[in-house]
Scaffold this motif. Structure first.
Motif, PDB file in Angstrom:
ATOM      1  N   ARG A   7       0.816  -1.217   0.000  1.00 40.69           N
ATOM      2  CA  ARG A   7       0.000   0.000   0.000  1.00 40.69           C
ATOM      3  C   ARG A   7       0.851   1.269   0.000  1.00 40.69           C
ATOM      4  NH1 ARG A   7      -3.819  -1.471   4.111  1.00 40.69           N
ATOM      5  NH2 ARG A   7      -2.863   0.208   5.302  1.00 40.69           N
ATOM      6  N   ASP A   8       2.075   1.156   0.541  1.00 44.48           N
ATOM      7  CA  ASP A   8       2.897   2.363   0.681  1.00 44.48           C
ATOM      8  C   ASP A   8       3.883   2.564  -0.469  1.00 44.48           C
ATOM      9  OD1 ASP A   8       4.533   0.260   1.262  1.00 44.48           O
ATOM     10  OD2 ASP A   8       5.414   1.156   3.054  1.00 44.48           O
ATOM     11  N   PHE A   9       3.718   1.811  -1.566  1.00 42.03           N
ATOM     12  CA  PHE A   9       4.674   1.904  -2.676  1.00 42.03           C
ATOM     13  C   PHE A   9       4.908   3.364  -3.129  1.00 42.03           C
ATOM     14  CE2 PHE A   9       4.917   1.553  -7.530  1.00 42.03           C
ATOM     15  CZ  PHE A   9       6.296   1.431  -7.560  1.00 42.03           C
ATOM     16  N   LEU A  10       3.820   4.082  -3.401  1.00 38.70           N
ATOM     17  CA  LEU A  10       4.008   5.437  -3.916  1.00 38.70           C
ATOM     18  C   LEU A  10       4.355   6.438  -2.811  1.00 38.70           C
ATOM     19  CD1 LEU A  10       1.385   5.497  -6.791  1.00 38.70           C
ATOM     20  CD2 LEU A  10       3.850   5.110  -6.904  1.00 38.70           C
ATOM     21  N   ASP A  11       4.028   6.099  -1.561  1.00 38.55           N
ATOM     22  CA  ASP A  11       4.491   6.941  -0.436  1.00 38.55           C
ATOM     23  C   ASP A  11       6.013   6.866  -0.368  1.00 38.55           C
ATOM     24  OD1 ASP A  11       1.845   7.415   0.418  1.00 38.55           O
ATOM     25  OD2 ASP A  11       1.836   5.504   1.449  1.00 38.55           O
ATOM     26  N   VAL A  12       6.530   5.638  -0.491  1.00 38.57           N
ATOM     27  CA  VAL A  12       7.988   5.462  -0.435  1.00 38.57           C
ATOM     28  C   VAL A  12       8.632   6.209  -1.596  1.00 38.57           C
ATOM     29  CG1 VAL A  12       9.882   3.769  -0.501  1.00 38.57           C
ATOM     30  CG2 VAL A  12       7.770   3.217   0.725  1.00 38.57           C
ATOM     31  N   PHE A  13       8.006   6.100  -2.793  1.00 40.96           N
ATOM     32  CA  PHE A  13       8.584   6.794  -3.946  1.00 40.96           C
ATOM     33  C   PHE A  13       8.656   8.304  -3.690  1.00 40.96           C
ATOM     34  CE2 PHE A  13       7.740   9.399  -7.722  1.00 40.96           C
ATOM     35  CZ  PHE A  13       9.008   9.301  -8.287  1.00 40.96           C
ATOM     36  N   TYR A  14       7.537   8.921  -3.275  1.00 37.79           N
ATOM     37  CA  TYR A  14       7.561  10.379  -3.115  1.00 37.79           C
ATOM     38  C   TYR A  14       8.458  10.803  -1.953  1.00 37.79           C
ATOM     39  CZ  TYR A  14       4.615  11.394  -7.044  1.00 37.79           C
ATOM     40  OH  TYR A  14       4.158  11.512  -8.337  1.00 37.79           O
ATOM     41  N   ASP A  27      -1.462  18.099  -3.934  1.00 44.60           N
ATOM     42  CA  ASP A  27      -2.374  17.177  -3.257  1.00 44.60           C
ATOM     43  C   ASP A  27      -1.844  15.774  -3.582  1.00 44.60           C
ATOM     44  OD1 ASP A  27      -4.346  15.293  -2.835  1.00 44.60           O
ATOM     45  OD2 ASP A  27      -5.959  16.476  -3.720  1.00 44.60           O
ATOM     46  N   PHE A  28      -1.179  15.143  -2.607  1.00 38.67           N
ATOM     47  CA  PHE A  28      -0.475  13.895  -2.909  1.00 38.67           C
ATOM     48  C   PHE A  28      -1.399  12.701  -3.121  1.00 38.67           C
ATOM     49  CE2 PHE A  28       3.345  16.227  -1.972  1.00 38.67           C
ATOM     50  CZ  PHE A  28       4.196  15.695  -2.933  1.00 38.67           C
ATOM     51  N   ALA A  29      -2.595  12.745  -2.565  1.00 40.20           N
ATOM     52  CA  ALA A  29      -3.524  11.633  -2.821  1.00 40.20           C
ATOM     53  C   ALA A  29      -3.821  11.596  -4.326  1.00 40.20           C
ATOM     54  CB  ALA A  29      -4.791  11.816  -2.009  1.00 40.20           C
ATOM     55  N   ARG A  30      -4.086  12.777  -4.891  1.00 41.03           N
ATOM     56  CA  ARG A  30      -4.395  12.884  -6.318  1.00 41.03           C
ATOM     57  C   ARG A  30      -3.147  12.561  -7.155  1.00 41.03           C
ATOM     58  NH1 ARG A  30      -3.868  16.506 -10.164  1.00 41.03           N
ATOM     59  NH2 ARG A  30      -5.458  16.619 -11.782  1.00 41.03           N
ATOM     60  N   GLN A  31      -2.014  13.089  -6.706  1.00 40.31           N
ATOM     61  CA  GLN A  31      -0.760  12.913  -7.433  1.00 40.31           C
ATOM     62  C   GLN A  31      -0.387  11.428  -7.540  1.00 40.31           C
ATOM     63  OE1 GLN A  31       0.841  15.077  -9.081  1.00 40.31           O
ATOM     64  NE2 GLN A  31       2.691  13.938  -9.564  1.00 40.31           N
ATOM     65  N   LYS A  32      -0.579  10.702  -6.455  1.00 40.28           N
ATOM     66  CA  LYS A  32      -0.224   9.267  -6.468  1.00 40.28           C
ATOM     67  C   LYS A  32      -1.122   8.502  -7.431  1.00 40.28           C
ATOM     68  CE  LYS A  32       1.383   9.552  -1.807  1.00 40.28           C
ATOM     69  NZ  LYS A  32       0.899   9.448  -0.427  1.00 40.28           N
ATOM     70  N   GLU A  33      -2.403   8.871  -7.463  1.00 41.91           N
ATOM     71  CA  GLU A  33      -3.296   8.203  -8.421  1.00 41.91           C
ATOM     72  C   GLU A  33      -2.864   8.509  -9.850  1.00 41.91           C
ATOM     73  OE1 GLU A  33      -5.335   5.747  -7.986  1.00 41.91           O
ATOM     74  OE2 GLU A  33      -4.634   5.972  -5.935  1.00 41.91           O
ATOM     75  N   ALA A  34      -2.436   9.759 -10.091  1.00 35.36           N
ATOM     76  CA  ALA A  34      -2.013  10.152 -11.439  1.00 35.36           C
ATOM     77  C   ALA A  34      -0.753   9.381 -11.847  1.00 35.36           C
ATOM     78  CB  ALA A  34      -1.759  11.659 -11.484  1.00 35.36           C
TER      79      ALA A  34
END
Ligand code: HEM
Length: 141
Positions: free
Chosen positions: A20-27, A45-52
């Motif tokens: 679940r934290d894959f894109l959290d780790v990336f950013y 807005d990182f929630a939106r950015q991660k989806e993009a």
């Protein structure tokens, strides 16, 4: 790209997305890579950015699978957004982006063998080349 490299990338993407934290780790990695990077994302807005970004990975897979089709409208818009007239993302920032992403894949994919990293790099370079080539606006030639 060979069908094998594409399959290796797709399987690794699935394993990474299972975390679940894959894109959290990336950013986290990417924002820490240079002050210039964290400044660019100061109002994001990182929630939106991660989806993009998640969507971009799937679009890049489609383009890498069938390069003759050319980039799809989604990636064309992403290129305009990153170009000189908007976010002005210079080529040196793509090096940091790719390094941060490969570090993240190494951390998140439990089966990250050397071929896996190479496959990620190949697919991501399709996008990086496209975004850089279109930096100044519509790509000619
Ligand atoms: C191939 C590499 C990259 C891909 C596929 C990618 C993809 C994306 C996507 C899909 C968006 C969202 C567009 C939207 O719907 O608004 C975005 C926004 C953004 N990207 Fe990238 N990007 C890449 C590289 C970079 C790099 C190297 C930087 C350097 C700092 C960067 C900085 C940004 C910023 C600042 C935004 C806007 C965030 C906001 O809305 O506040 N990107 N990117």
């Amino acid at each position: 790209m060979t069908p094998l490299a594409l399959a290796v990338f797709e399987a690794s993407l699935k394993r990474c997305e299972a975390r679940r934290d894959f894109l959290d780790v990336f950013y986290e990695n990417f924002l820490a890579s240079a002050p210039e990077v964290s400044e660019k994302f100061a109002h994001t807005d990182f929630a939106r950015q991660k989806e993009a970004l998640r969507a971009s990975f799937h679009h890049l897979l489609l383009v890498a699978r069938d390069p003759k089709q050319g980039p799809d409208p989604y990636l064309e818009e992403v290129a305009v957004r990153h170009g000189a007239g908007h976010l002005a993302i210079g080529a040196h920032l793509y090096d940091l982006w790719l390094d941060s992403l490969l570090d993240t894949v190494r951390a998140c994919d439990p089966e990250c063998l050397p071929g896996v990293e190479a496959a990620w790099e190949e697919v991501m370079m399709v996008g990086i080349h496209y975004l850089c080539a279109n930096y100044e606006g519509r790509h000619r030639g």
